[in-house]
Motif scaffolding. Structure first.
Motif: not given
Length: 818
Positions: A654-681
């Motif tokens: 159950t704990v493992t599933q909760a951790i996996s759900a958090q990671e999935a949520y972060k991946r699904s809501n973080n499509w922007l490149p890193p800040p350093w990449a944005i500055v370089a662009m």
């Protein structure tokens, strides 16, 4: 027949008193008796004429003495003295059949031969059977007492005394038990011995020094032949090994060798023949005895067949009879008066003795009817008591008061019935029947009391069960630090209420204080045991309760709302709180705490299992808790440790599933490149950006390309495809890219021709999401997991529970894209 021929029946002394020496010698030779040495026994029988002596010997020793023919009348059968070999008997045994006493053939005055034969039998035999009728016990003549007295005197004077066994055989035994007859007979024999004159050397000698007295009884041969034969067969066994120590002929003083038996017998008979001192009782006593006996028997016979008596007896069989004592007294008095008038001229002592015998027999005849009547009275009184008690209890009367009143009235009625049944001729005691009635009443009272008390106990136990069972179970389900305190409070309140009401309910039974205290304590014990039983039931499923408690705390926030794993939650803290709650539940269920005694179970569990404190020795490596009695232990320390390990293993997923759900949520809501990449662009693409601003055509082209890309992005559900991995997402997008482009071009062509799609974009978006839900197949979820809540927003898919085995797949079919 061959067996009977081997007995060699021989007349030893004829009716004139002549000794048959030649016949005796022939008997000894034929039976080989001379070679027996001292290993032999002689058994003689004496008694009245026609009393069945020969018949008894023939059945007892398989001899063939001549028996009386009952169909030809009663007459003398055996004359003189006969002897025979006892067939099949060990040791060698001789049976001696004596001529009967009191025979009419010899007359009233010729009794010399009777005395001589009796004395000869006592002198020769090791065992003397004295045959007598059961009804002769207590008689002066028929029981051979005068004859025995004379024989004792002469034997003491003529011979060196030897110890002879006198076996009194009581014939035609009546209903009177042998244990009542035997003392009377022994007392008569002892009296004879006490009054007989003895030589100076044996003046104070006891009877047991010269005689062994044995008594047995046999049923009637004519009326109960089979029973008679069975009893004789049992008696025969006593004559086997008769000369052994402890046998019937165990005393062998003065015995002569078998080879000298003939000479010894002749000399003894010679001395007896020459003696002139034998005497018999007076003739009038004998006549009085016989005549009074006949009168008494005739009156008893008439009483037995009396019509009034038979009618009275029959009436008693079916029920109680009013005036029973008065009617029966009148019948008995009639026959007793007739006896007195007919026997008035006979000897007074004999007449009185026979009247007592008649009274005894008559009362013995009617006594069963009297007892039967008492039985009816007792039964009626008992049934009346039962019905009255039941009626009074139905009317609401107190139990003890009702029992006392019914008992008093029923016993009074029984006493009146007993007084009516008493007769004048006997002082019969009805106390035993009365005591039995009282015992029966007490037994019934006790039975009804027990039933009523059992009903009361059952009623209040059920009340306690209803008031304790579900509340206690509810308290255990919400187990916390104050659980046992609440249970104790609940138990005390409900027990006190039940005990108070129960004490009032049983007050009408007038129980003694120890019994009442015992019943009240039993009710308290029941309540306590009920709580303990419920605690044991809950302890048996503590692992399930711990997992449910963990799931509840882990999957819900403080407002009892389901958690949404958005990535901001502190799973480590939440997990610790959930495990703490589960461990506290385990501590509550580990032992029964109804005595309000402090213990260290919770501290030990938290320090050993949650904090991981290592001590030596391990406090959980034990089968008992400190300061907790074994009978109050529900879960031992060792079991707690094992349960905790199993609990952690089953909730880890159950704990493992909760951790996996958090990671999935972060991946699904973080499509922007890193800040350093944005500055370089921004720095590297500044020139291109300025070029676009200077040329609007490029900007329009980019805008169209953005719209097409956005449509492609939405229709292919690019975030959903990459949730299962980069490679899987690329393969899925590549296979769906061309169909999606073709569908978009087709729709543009249709719109250019003026056709509109049947659904609005909002409806299409709803259908697309519905298709996503239908195509997603959830996998199995652990038993301890909670439900998964999924929501769709503009930013993507959000998971509210870690309990899913796998995330959902969202696939957009070609039909949905069209």
């Amino acid at each position: 027949m061959a067996e009977l021929d081997n007995c060699c029946s021989t007349q030893l002394i004829d009716g004139d008193g002549e000794f048959n020496a030649v016949g005796l010698e022939n008997f000894m030779r034929t039976t080989n008796f001379s070679n027996c040495g001292l290993s032999y026994a002689v058994v003689a029988i004496m008694g009245p004429q026609s009393s069945g002596k020969s018949t008894l010997l023939n059945h007892l020793f398989h001899t063939n003495f001549r028996e009386m023919d009952a169909y030809r009348g009663r007459s003398q059968t055996t004359k003189g003295i006969w002897i025979a070999h006892c067939v099949g008997m060990e040791p060698f045994t001789i049976a001696m059949d004596l001529e009967g006493t009191d025979g009419r053939e010899r007359g009233e005055d010729d009794t010399t031969f009777e005395k001589q034969s009796a004395l000869f039998a006592l002198a020769i035999a090791d065992i003397v059977l004295i045959n007598m009728w059961c009804h002769d016990i207590g008689r002066e003549q028929a029981a051979n007492k005068p004859l025995l007295k004379t024989v004792f005197q002469v034997m003491m004077r003529l011979f060196s005394p030897r110890k002879t066994t006198l076996l009194f055989v009581i014939r035609d035994k009546t209903k009177t038990p042998l244990e009542y007859l035997e003392p009377i007979l022994r007392e008569d024999i002892q009296k004879i011995w006490n009054v007989v004159s003895k030589p100076e050397a044996h003046k104070d000698a006891p009877l047991s020094e010269f005689f062994n007295v044995e008594i047995t009884a046999l049923s009637s041969y004519e009326e109960k032949e089979e029973l008679f034969k069975e009893q004789v067969a049992e008696l025969r066994q006593r004559f086997f090994n008769s000369i052994s120590p402890g046998g019937l002929a165990g005393d062998r003083r003065g015995v002569v060798p078998a080879s000298g038996f003939s000479f010894s017998a002749q000399q003894i008979w010679k001395v007896i023949k020459e003696n002139k001192d034998l005497d018999l009782p007076a003739h009038k006593v004998m006549v009085a005895t016989v005549r009074c006996e006949e009168i008494a028997n005739e009156k008893f016979s008439r009483l037995s067949s009396d019509a009034d008596w038979l009618a009275l007896e029959e009436s008693v069989q079916s029920g109680s009879v009013s005036g029973f004592g008065r009617k029966l007294s009148s019948i008995l008095e009639t026959y007793f008066s007739e006896y007195d008038s007919e026997a008035i001229y006979f000897d007074e002592a004999v007449r009185s003795a026979k009247r007592k015998q008649l009274e005894s027999k008559a009362l013995e005849l009617v006594h069963p009817a009297y007892l039967n009547l008492l039985g009816h009275l007792r039964f009626k009184a008992l049934e009346d008591f039962k019905s009255r008690l039941e009626q009074m209890l139905k009317e609401g009367e107190g139990f003890a008061a009702s029992a006392h009143a019914c008992t008093k009235s029923c016993m009074l009625e029984f006493d009146k019935g007993c007084a009516d049944a008493a007769i004048r001729q006997a002082n019969w005691d009805a106390s035993k029947v009365r005591e039995k009635l009282r015992r029966d009443i007490d037994t019934h009272v006790s039975s009804v009391r027990n039933v009523k008390l059992s009903e009361l106990v059952g009623r209040y136990e059920e009340k306690l069960r209803q008031s304790l069972s579900e509340p206690v179970e509810s308290l255990f389900d919400a187990a916390g630090r104050d659980t046992w305190a609440s249970i104790r409070k609940l138990l005390t309140r409900e027990t006190e209420n039940a005990v108070s009401e129960f004490s009032t309910a049983i007050s009408s039974f007038e129980l003694d204080q120890p019994t009442m205290d015992s019943m009240l304590q039993g009710l308290k014990d029941y309540a306590r045991n009920l709580v303990v039983k419920k605690a044991k039931e809950q302890a048996g499923k503590v692992l399930i309760l711990m997992k449910d408690r963990f799931s509840t705390v882990f999957s819900h926030d403080n407002d009892s709302m389901p958690r949404v794993w958005t990535g901001k939650e502190d799973i480590k803290t939440i997990t610790k709180d959930a495990r703490t709650a589960s461990l506290r539940l385990l501590a509550v269920m580990a032992a029964v705490r109804l005595d309000d005694k402090p213990d260290k179970i919770e501290n030990i569990l938290f320090s050993s299992l949650m904090e991981g404190t290592v001590t030596s020795p391990d406090p959980l490596a034990s089968s008992t808790w400190e300061e907790v009695p074994p009978e109050n232990t529900l879960i031992t320390p060792v079991q707690c440790k094992a349960l905790w390990q199993q609990f952690k293993a089953e909730t880890e997923f159950t704990v493992t599933q909760a951790i996996s759900a958090q990671e999935a949520y972060k991946r699904s809501n973080n499509w922007l490149p890193p800040p350093w990449a944005i500055v370089a662009m921004v720095i590297l693409g500044f020139n291109e950006f300025m070029l676009l601003l200077r040329n609007p055509l490029y900007l329009m082209f980019l805008f169209v390309a953005f719209l097409i890309s956005k449509a492609m992005w939405v229709h292919m559900d690019v975030p959903g495809q990459f949730q299962h991995g980069t490679l899987t997402g690329l393969i899925s997008i590549s296979t769906r890219f061309l169909p999606t482009v073709m569908n978009l071009l087709k729709r543009l062509a249709e719109e250019a021709q003026g056709h509109q799609t049947p659904e609005s974009p909002r409806q299409q978006s709803s259908l697309t999401f519905q298709s996503f839900r239908n195509q997603s197949q959830p996998r199995s979820i652990p038993e301890s997991s909670v439900s998964t809540h999924v929501s769709v927003s503009d930013s993507g898919i959000e998971y509210s529970s870690p309990n899913l085995m796998h995330r959902r797949n969202t696939q957009t079919s070609e039909a949905e894209l069209s």
